[in-house]
Design a protein around this motif. Structure first.
Motif, PDB file in Angstrom:
ATOM      1  N   HIS A  38      -3.320  -7.849  -1.622  1.00 35.95           N
ATOM      2  CA  HIS A  38      -2.822  -7.539  -2.962  1.00 35.95           C
ATOM      3  C   HIS A  38      -1.508  -8.256  -3.249  1.00 35.95           C
ATOM      4  O   HIS A  38      -0.577  -8.218  -2.437  1.00 35.95           O
ATOM      5  CB  HIS A  38      -2.632  -6.030  -3.119  1.00 35.95           C
ATOM      6  CG  HIS A  38      -3.895  -5.237  -2.916  1.00 35.95           C
ATOM      7  ND1 HIS A  38      -4.981  -5.344  -3.757  1.00 35.95           N
ATOM      8  CD2 HIS A  38      -4.251  -4.344  -1.950  1.00 35.95           C
ATOM      9  CE1 HIS A  38      -5.949  -4.546  -3.345  1.00 35.95           C
ATOM     10  NE2 HIS A  38      -5.534  -3.937  -2.243  1.00 35.95           N
ATOM     11  N   GLN A  39      -1.428  -8.856  -4.419  1.00 37.19           N
ATOM     12  CA  GLN A  39      -0.238  -9.599  -4.810  1.00 37.19           C
ATOM     13  C   GLN A  39       0.998  -8.707  -4.881  1.00 37.19           C
ATOM     14  O   GLN A  39       2.087  -9.105  -4.470  1.00 37.19           O
ATOM     15  CB  GLN A  39      -0.464 -10.274  -6.170  1.00 37.19           C
ATOM     16  CG  GLN A  39       0.682 -11.157  -6.637  1.00 37.19           C
ATOM     17  CD  GLN A  39       0.808 -12.424  -5.827  1.00 37.19           C
ATOM     18  OE1 GLN A  39      -0.156 -12.885  -5.218  1.00 37.19           O
ATOM     19  NE2 GLN A  39       1.999 -13.015  -5.814  1.00 37.19           N
ATOM     20  N   ASN A  40       0.822  -7.477  -5.390  1.00 39.80           N
ATOM     21  CA  ASN A  40       1.999  -6.620  -5.530  1.00 39.80           C
ATOM     22  C   ASN A  40       2.590  -6.257  -4.172  1.00 39.80           C
ATOM     23  O   ASN A  40       3.811  -6.116  -4.024  1.00 39.80           O
ATOM     24  CB  ASN A  40       1.680  -5.369  -6.345  1.00 39.80           C
ATOM     25  CG  ASN A  40       0.886  -4.333  -5.568  1.00 39.80           C
ATOM     26  OD1 ASN A  40      -0.138  -4.635  -4.972  1.00 39.80           O
ATOM     27  ND2 ASN A  40       1.364  -3.107  -5.571  1.00 39.80           N
ATOM     28  N   ALA A  41       1.753  -6.118  -3.129  1.00 37.84           N
ATOM     29  CA  ALA A  41       2.268  -5.839  -1.788  1.00 37.84           C
ATOM     30  C   ALA A  41       3.110  -7.010  -1.285  1.00 37.84           C
ATOM     31  O   ALA A  41       4.144  -6.816  -0.628  1.00 37.84           O
ATOM     32  CB  ALA A  41       1.120  -5.561  -0.830  1.00 37.84           C
ATOM     33  N   GLU A  43       4.725  -9.140  -3.230  1.00 40.35           N
ATOM     34  CA  GLU A  43       5.959  -9.177  -4.029  1.00 40.35           C
ATOM     35  C   GLU A  43       6.965  -8.131  -3.549  1.00 40.35           C
ATOM     36  O   GLU A  43       8.173  -8.400  -3.498  1.00 40.35           O
ATOM     37  CB  GLU A  43       5.620  -8.986  -5.502  1.00 40.35           C
ATOM     38  CG  GLU A  43       4.867 -10.178  -6.088  1.00 40.35           C
ATOM     39  CD  GLU A  43       4.327  -9.923  -7.489  1.00 40.35           C
ATOM     40  OE1 GLU A  43       4.478  -8.779  -7.983  1.00 40.35           O
ATOM     41  OE2 GLU A  43       3.761 -10.861  -8.079  1.00 40.35           O
ATOM     42  N   VAL A  44       6.462  -6.951  -3.175  1.00 41.19           N
ATOM     43  CA  VAL A  44       7.345  -5.926  -2.615  1.00 41.19           C
ATOM     44  C   VAL A  44       7.936  -6.417  -1.294  1.00 41.19           C
ATOM     45  O   VAL A  44       9.131  -6.234  -1.015  1.00 41.19           O
ATOM     46  CB  VAL A  44       6.578  -4.600  -2.419  1.00 41.19           C
ATOM     47  CG1 VAL A  44       7.391  -3.617  -1.578  1.00 41.19           C
ATOM     48  CG2 VAL A  44       6.241  -3.981  -3.772  1.00 41.19           C
ATOM     49  N   ASP A  48      11.843  -6.791  -0.559  1.00 43.68           N
ATOM     50  CA  ASP A  48      12.456  -6.002   0.510  1.00 43.68           C
ATOM     51  C   ASP A  48      13.209  -6.883   1.502  1.00 43.68           C
ATOM     52  O   ASP A  48      14.291  -6.512   1.994  1.00 43.68           O
ATOM     53  CB  ASP A  48      11.391  -5.198   1.269  1.00 43.68           C
ATOM     54  CG  ASP A  48      10.894  -3.994   0.502  1.00 43.68           C
ATOM     55  OD1 ASP A  48      11.508  -3.649  -0.532  1.00 43.68           O
ATOM     56  OD2 ASP A  48       9.891  -3.389   0.939  1.00 43.68           O
ATOM     57  N   ALA A  60      -2.326 -13.997  -2.675  1.00 44.14           N
ATOM     58  CA  ALA A  60      -3.245 -12.866  -2.551  1.00 44.14           C
ATOM     59  C   ALA A  60      -4.636 -13.393  -2.216  1.00 44.14           C
ATOM     60  O   ALA A  60      -5.106 -14.359  -2.820  1.00 44.14           O
ATOM     61  CB  ALA A  60      -3.281 -12.063  -3.846  1.00 44.14           C
TER      62      ALA A  60
END
Length: 255
Positions: A38-41, A43-44, A48, A60
């Motif tokens: 997943h792209q959002n993972a 980006e997080v 971080d 992704a």
């Protein structure tokens, strides 16, 4: 800065061992192509760890789909020009259960990610490395790739398969100066172990204690401890190491 300007491709980058390995390679100067479902993972993860967009490519993709693997390999070479190190790390534990309780959907899900995903990654990254006549691949297996483990039969089979792929890939690429090795972690303090514990019992603390009791050091590893083995195998310090299966299991398989 052992890996300064090296191009490192990591799958399962947003997971527990993936994240600490990303941090370590980045801190030592590498350029990174990071793959997760997943792209959002991703980006997080980048936020971080405060990763610079100049040195990091987020991709992704589903490692069980050969087209996605071809895409992440091509994206990496288009951005950075080569692949020096491949940490072939993506994997899932699946639903625990005895062999007679395991359904076809669970079988397919685990084998798709852990076996097909590892195979496709090796296949397409090796193609790049053979042209370069250089490179290092580190595959993530498990202590379950070395011994049988009740209630984790398909996972165990999948990690045995990763060891077989490692040994064959090492034999087929050594002539070009490419090294291929596998790391076999024991229990690690990650989401994957939380999933296994929860799948085996509602009393997760008891299950965790039982796992720890099987380890010579009587504790789980921290992800950073596995990362250090990966860094060694990826580095020039391991220049004569290929086709090797490195256990990092606190003595679990040696007891």
């Amino acid at each position: 800065m052992e890996f300064k300007d090296k191009v490192v491709l990591i799958t399962g980058a947003a997971g527990g061992i993936g994240k600490t390995t990303v941090r370590a390679f980045y801190d030592q100067g590498a350029n990174l192509a990071l793959v997760d479902l997943h792209q959002n993972a991703l980006e997080v993860l980048a936020a971080d760890l405060e990763l610079s967009a100049e040195r990091v490519l987020l991709i992704a993709g589903d490692v069980s789909q050969e087209g996605d693997v071809q895409r992440y390999v091509q994206a990496t070479t288009e951005r950075f020009g080569r692949i020096d190190i491949f940490f072939n790390n993506a994997g899932i534990e699946g639903k625990p259960g005895s062999l007679v309780e395991t359904d076809a959907a669970t079988l397919d899900a685990i084998l798709d990610v852990n076996v097909k995903g590892s195979f496709f990654g090796i296949k397409h990254v090796l193609g790049v490395m053979l042209e370069q006549k250089a490179g290092s691949i580190v595959n993530t297996s498990s202590m379950a790739g070395l011994i049988g483990f009740p209630a984790l039969g398909v996972y165990t089979a999948s990690k045995h398969a990763v060891i077989g792929l490692t040994r064959v890939a090492a034999q087929e690429s050594a002539h070009a100066g490419i090294r291929v090795n596998a790391v076999c972690p024991g229990p690690v303090n990650t989401r994957m172990m939380r999933g296994i514990e929860a799948g085996l019992s509602t009393d997760t603390e008891s299950i965790k204690s039982q796992f720890a009791s099987l380890v010579g050091l009587k504790r789980y590893a921290e992800p950073e401890e596995i990362t250090q083995v990966v860094l060694f195998l990826a580095s020039d310090r391991a220049s004569y190491v290929t086709g090797s299966i490195y256990t990092a299991d606190g003595g679990m398989t040696g007891m």
